[in-house]
Design a protein around this motif. Structure first.
Motif, PDB file in Angstrom:
ATOM      1  N   GLU A  45       0.833  -1.211   0.000  1.00  0.00           N
ATOM      2  CA  GLU A  45       0.000   0.000   0.000  1.00  0.00           C
ATOM      3  C   GLU A  45       0.862   1.253   0.000  1.00  0.00           C
ATOM      4  O   GLU A  45       0.572   2.222  -0.719  1.00  0.00           O
ATOM      5  N   VAL A  51      -5.104   2.233  -0.898  1.00  0.00           N
ATOM      6  CA  VAL A  51      -5.587   1.309   0.123  1.00  0.00           C
ATOM      7  C   VAL A  51      -6.093   0.062  -0.594  1.00  0.00           C
ATOM      8  O   VAL A  51      -6.882   0.144  -1.538  1.00  0.00           O
ATOM      9  N   ARG A  54     -10.324  -2.954   3.021  1.00  0.00           N
ATOM     10  CA  ARG A  54     -11.025  -2.277   4.111  1.00  0.00           C
ATOM     11  C   ARG A  54     -11.442  -3.318   5.129  1.00  0.00           C
ATOM     12  O   ARG A  54     -11.910  -4.398   4.763  1.00  0.00           O
ATOM     13  N   THR A  56     -14.097  -4.386   7.834  1.00  0.00           N
ATOM     14  CA  THR A  56     -15.492  -4.139   8.190  1.00  0.00           C
ATOM     15  C   THR A  56     -15.903  -5.142   9.260  1.00  0.00           C
ATOM     16  O   THR A  56     -15.181  -6.125   9.509  1.00  0.00           O
ATOM     17  N   GLU A  61     -12.763  -6.406   2.974  1.00  0.00           N
ATOM     18  CA  GLU A  61     -13.381  -6.124   1.684  1.00  0.00           C
ATOM     19  C   GLU A  61     -12.333  -5.528   0.759  1.00  0.00           C
ATOM     20  O   GLU A  61     -11.423  -4.812   1.204  1.00  0.00           O
ATOM     21  N   THR A  63     -10.967  -2.961  -1.966  1.00  0.00           N
ATOM     22  CA  THR A  63     -11.242  -1.591  -2.395  1.00  0.00           C
ATOM     23  C   THR A  63     -11.390  -1.568  -3.916  1.00  0.00           C
ATOM     24  O   THR A  63     -10.960  -2.507  -4.604  1.00  0.00           O
ATOM     25  N   PRO A  64     -11.998  -0.530  -4.460  1.00  0.00           N
ATOM     26  CA  PRO A  64     -12.100  -0.428  -5.917  1.00  0.00           C
ATOM     27  C   PRO A  64     -10.740  -0.491  -6.614  1.00  0.00           C
ATOM     28  O   PRO A  64     -10.632  -1.033  -7.719  1.00  0.00           O
ATOM     29  N   GLU A  65      -9.687   0.081  -5.971  1.00  0.00           N
ATOM     30  CA  GLU A  65      -8.358   0.046  -6.575  1.00  0.00           C
ATOM     31  C   GLU A  65      -7.855  -1.392  -6.716  1.00  0.00           C
ATOM     32  O   GLU A  65      -7.262  -1.762  -7.733  1.00  0.00           O
ATOM     33  N   THR A  66      -8.101  -2.210  -5.683  1.00  0.00           N
ATOM     34  CA  THR A  66      -7.681  -3.611  -5.751  1.00  0.00           C
ATOM     35  C   THR A  66      -8.473  -4.356  -6.815  1.00  0.00           C
ATOM     36  O   THR A  66      -7.915  -5.119  -7.610  1.00  0.00           O
TER      37      THR A  66
END
Length: 263
Positions: A45, A51, A54, A56, A61, A63-66
């Motif tokens: 990262e 990031v 996440r 939770t 979860e 991330t959109p980047e992953t």
């Protein structure tokens, strides 16, 4: 990011953590601790500036980047696996290229190769005449057999003791000298000069006189009675070696061949 800077270990950890959505299960797969997985993810990262997960109440979860890079990452790892399989297939191929002097090829190598091939029906051999300047990579060699006093820069195995023997025809012969390049006292007068030690043994068997040759080369002809040994074994610095550069020496097919030849 340049290929040389790719964080391959971190990306491997990312792939495992993304599949399991659990650092603990990813750690089990990779045989490391969960803390080590977390450390790799944090380092990745920091390097990428994004990031990757996440936390939770339900767990990890993506991330959109992953998610944006995961498909390409997994496709890349599949390509790596195909590349490894292709390289392993080359190592396990049934073709073996061997360089050796003509005399040791005829007297020692070919009979052993024939015995090995009889138990490995898919094997194919390419035998080439040895050259002191032969380049393993350029000639695509797997193994070489040399008469030498050293391994040089190669890996290898010495075949027997470093000794010569004097041989003559089975029913005796004249006290005349047979010479070949590299033989002891090469420059002394000789009844006949031949190209190599194998031809010197043939000349002795045909009654020309006596030849001093490597013990390994003469073993079979002495055992079958074609020639007989005269006098004692002669110590020398020269031995026959099976040699190859380290990458070739490590190949499974070369290891199996070497084991068969020295059995």
């Amino acid at each position: 990011m340049k290929r040389t800077h790719l964080p391959l270990n971190g990306l491997r950890v990312l792939d495992a953590a993304a599949r399991h959505l659990s650092f603990t299960r990813a750690a089990d797969e990779l045989a490391v601790t969960p803390a080590a997985v977390g450390q790799q993810i944090r380092a990745l990262e920091d390097l990428l500036g994004v990031v990757l997960f996440r936390r939770t109440p339900k767990g990890l979860e993506l991330t959109p980047e992953t998610e944006a890079g995961l498909h390409a990452l997994r496709a890349g790892f599949l390509e790596f696996e195909e590349a490894v399989r292709a390289m392993q297939a080359g190592q396990s191929s049934s073709a073996l290229t061997i360089a050796a002097p003509r005399d040791i090829t005829a007297k020692w190598l070919q009979p052993r190769l024939a015995a090995y091939a009889a138990s490995q029906s898919d094997l194919k051999f390419l035998l080439v005449a040895a050259d002191e300047a032969l380049d393993f990579t350029e000639a695509n060699l797997d193994l070489a057999l040399r008469l030498s006093d050293t391994l040089g820069d190669n890996e290898g195995l010495k075949l027997g003791e470093a000794t010569f023997v004097t041989v003559e025809a089975a029913n005796g012969g004249p006290d005349q000298r047979i010479a070949w390049p590299g033989c002891p006292n090469e420059d002394e007068p000789a009844i006949i000069r031949v190209a190599d030690a194998g031809l010197a043994i043939e000349a002795a068997a045909n009654g020309f006189g006596r030849a001093i040759v490597p013990s390994l080369l003469a073993q079979a002809d002495i055992a079958t009675g074609r020639v007989r040994q005269v006098g004692e074994v002669i110590p020398t610095t020269l031995s026959y070696w099976l040699i190859a550069p380290l990458p070739q020496w490590r190949q499974k097919k070369v290891k199996a061949l070497v084991e068969a030849l020295i059995a």
